[in-house]
Write an enzyme that holds these catalytic residues in place. Sequence first.
Site, PDB file in Angstrom:
ATOM      1  N   ASN A 148       0.864  -1.188   0.000  1.00  0.00           N
ATOM      2  CA  ASN A 148       0.000   0.000   0.000  1.00  0.00           C
ATOM      3  C   ASN A 148       0.899   1.236   0.000  1.00  0.00           C
ATOM      4  O   ASN A 148       1.470   1.594   1.031  1.00  0.00           O
ATOM      5  CB  ASN A 148      -0.901  -0.029   1.246  1.00  0.00           C
ATOM      6  N   LYS A 196       0.094   4.265  -0.384  1.00  0.00           N
ATOM      7  CA  LYS A 196      -0.582   5.443   0.190  1.00  0.00           C
ATOM      8  C   LYS A 196      -0.351   6.666  -0.704  1.00  0.00           C
ATOM      9  O   LYS A 196      -0.263   6.532  -1.910  1.00  0.00           O
ATOM     10  CB  LYS A 196      -0.105   5.677   1.632  1.00  0.00           C
ATOM     11  N   HIS A 253      -9.742   0.952   5.175  1.00  0.00           N
ATOM     12  CA  HIS A 253      -8.422   1.176   5.785  1.00  0.00           C
ATOM     13  C   HIS A 253      -8.583   2.130   6.971  1.00  0.00           C
ATOM     14  O   HIS A 253      -9.397   3.057   6.928  1.00  0.00           O
ATOM     15  CB  HIS A 253      -7.459   1.773   4.748  1.00  0.00           C
ATOM     16  N   GLU A 272      -6.890   4.549   7.986  1.00  0.00           N
ATOM     17  CA  GLU A 272      -6.682   5.978   7.701  1.00  0.00           C
ATOM     18  C   GLU A 272      -7.948   6.600   7.124  1.00  0.00           C
ATOM     19  O   GLU A 272      -8.211   7.781   7.310  1.00  0.00           O
ATOM     20  CB  GLU A 272      -5.467   6.152   6.780  1.00  0.00           C
ATOM     21  N   GLU A 298      -5.360  -4.957  10.952  1.00  0.00           N
ATOM     22  CA  GLU A 298      -4.382  -3.879  11.048  1.00  0.00           C
ATOM     23  C   GLU A 298      -4.641  -3.066  12.320  1.00  0.00           C
ATOM     24  O   GLU A 298      -5.456  -2.130  12.311  1.00  0.00           O
ATOM     25  CB  GLU A 298      -4.498  -2.956   9.838  1.00  0.00           C
ATOM     26  N   GLY A 350       2.074   2.574  10.627  1.00  0.00           N
ATOM     27  CA  GLY A 350       2.939   3.726  10.408  1.00  0.00           C
ATOM     28  C   GLY A 350       3.649   4.215  11.659  1.00  0.00           C
ATOM     29  O   GLY A 350       4.235   5.295  11.669  1.00  0.00           O
ATOM     30  N   SER A 356       3.265  -1.798  10.335  1.00  0.00           N
ATOM     31  CA  SER A 356       4.726  -1.667  10.451  1.00  0.00           C
ATOM     32  C   SER A 356       5.458  -2.984  10.193  1.00  0.00           C
ATOM     33  O   SER A 356       6.455  -3.291  10.863  1.00  0.00           O
ATOM     34  CB  SER A 356       5.113  -1.094  11.820  1.00  0.00           C
TER      35      SER A 356
HETATM   36  C1  PEP Z   1      -1.025   0.065   5.952  1.00  0.00           C
HETATM   37  O1  PEP Z   1      -1.147   1.207   5.577  1.00  0.00           O
HETATM   38  O2  PEP Z   1      -1.883  -0.761   5.630  1.00  0.00           O
HETATM   39  C2  PEP Z   1       0.115  -0.277   6.782  1.00  0.00           C
HETATM   40  C3  PEP Z   1       0.113  -1.446   7.356  1.00  0.00           C
HETATM   41  O3  PEP Z   1       1.122   0.674   6.915  1.00  0.00           O
HETATM   42  P1  PEP Z   1       2.543   0.480   7.641  1.00  0.00           P
HETATM   43  O4  PEP Z   1       3.127  -0.825   7.150  1.00  0.00           O
HETATM   44  O5  PEP Z   1       3.358   1.657   7.204  1.00  0.00           O
HETATM   45  O6  PEP Z   1       2.291   0.444   9.102  1.00  0.00           O
END
Ligand code: PEP
Length: 262
Positions: free
Chosen positions: A11, A13, A98, A100, A170, A176, A216
Amino acid sequence: MHARVAAVGGNWKMNLDLAACRTLAGSIASAARAETFGCEITLFPPYPYLPAVESQLRGTSVRLGAQDLCERPNGAMTGEVSAAMLVDVGVTTVIVGHSERRHIRGEHDALVAAKLDAALSAGLQAVLCVGERLEDREAGRTLDVVLAQIDAATASITAGRFSGITLAYEPVWAIGTGLTASPEDAQPVHAALRAWTRDRFGALAAEALRIEYGGSVKASLSADLIAQPDIDGFLVGGASLSADEFLRIVRSVEQSSLSTAP
Ligand code: PEP
C-alpha cells in the site's frame, strides 16, 4: 502448512511521484519475471499512477490494486472514483475500510459496507481492513472492535460473495508507527476472525479466507508472523516503498510456506 495461497500487498498510500512509481513497480515486475513467487502480490499505487503501474506489471503475476473506491456507481460525486473505473484501468483488487479512511476521513461502518458491496458487485477482490485503536486494546476490547467491524461490513454479503474478500487485521496503533504486533498479539485476533467467519459463513469459507496482518511489517519480523497458523500474508505500508525490503517480505512468506509443506 498454510492451506491458503498467501498474499502480500504493498500500500503505497499518498507517496511517490510518477517516475518513482514506475521505477518501484518495474523492480517488482522484474523480480516477478525472474522468479516464481509462492504468494500473490498486489501493488496499491495512488489513483493517478494506476495506468503507469499497470503497464509495468503487464505480463507478470503481480496484481494491480487501488487504495479506495466510491460506494456509488457513477454521477455527481466530485473527486470520487467508481469500481467500474477501477476495473477499466486494470485494477483487480481494492482496499476497503483502511484505518486511515475510517479515522482520518471519518468513514463509518455503513459506508465501509457500501464500498465493500460496490467492489464485490463489480467483480473486484476486496481487502477489508479491521483493527482496534490503542485505547481499545488497553481496555481489552480488541476482539469486540474487530468482530463488530467485520460484522457490520459484511451484513449484506452472501456466502457466495464472501469469497471475494481478503481480510487485513491492522491494529491502528501499529500502522505507520514502527510498532509491530507480536505474533502473540496478532494470532489470537486472526483466529477469532476465522472463528467468526466459520459461524457466519461456514467451515469452507473460514478455511479459504485469507487474513493478512498489517502494521509496520518489516522483513526482519515477517517470518515470525507468517509462521502463525492464521496469518496468511501481509498488507505492507512504509516498507513497500522499497523494492528490496518488500521483496524480502515476499520471500519470507514463500519460505514459510515451503518450510511448513508436508
Ligand atoms: C497500511 O497502511 O496498511 C500499513 C500497514 O502501513 P505500515 O506498514 O506503514 O504500518
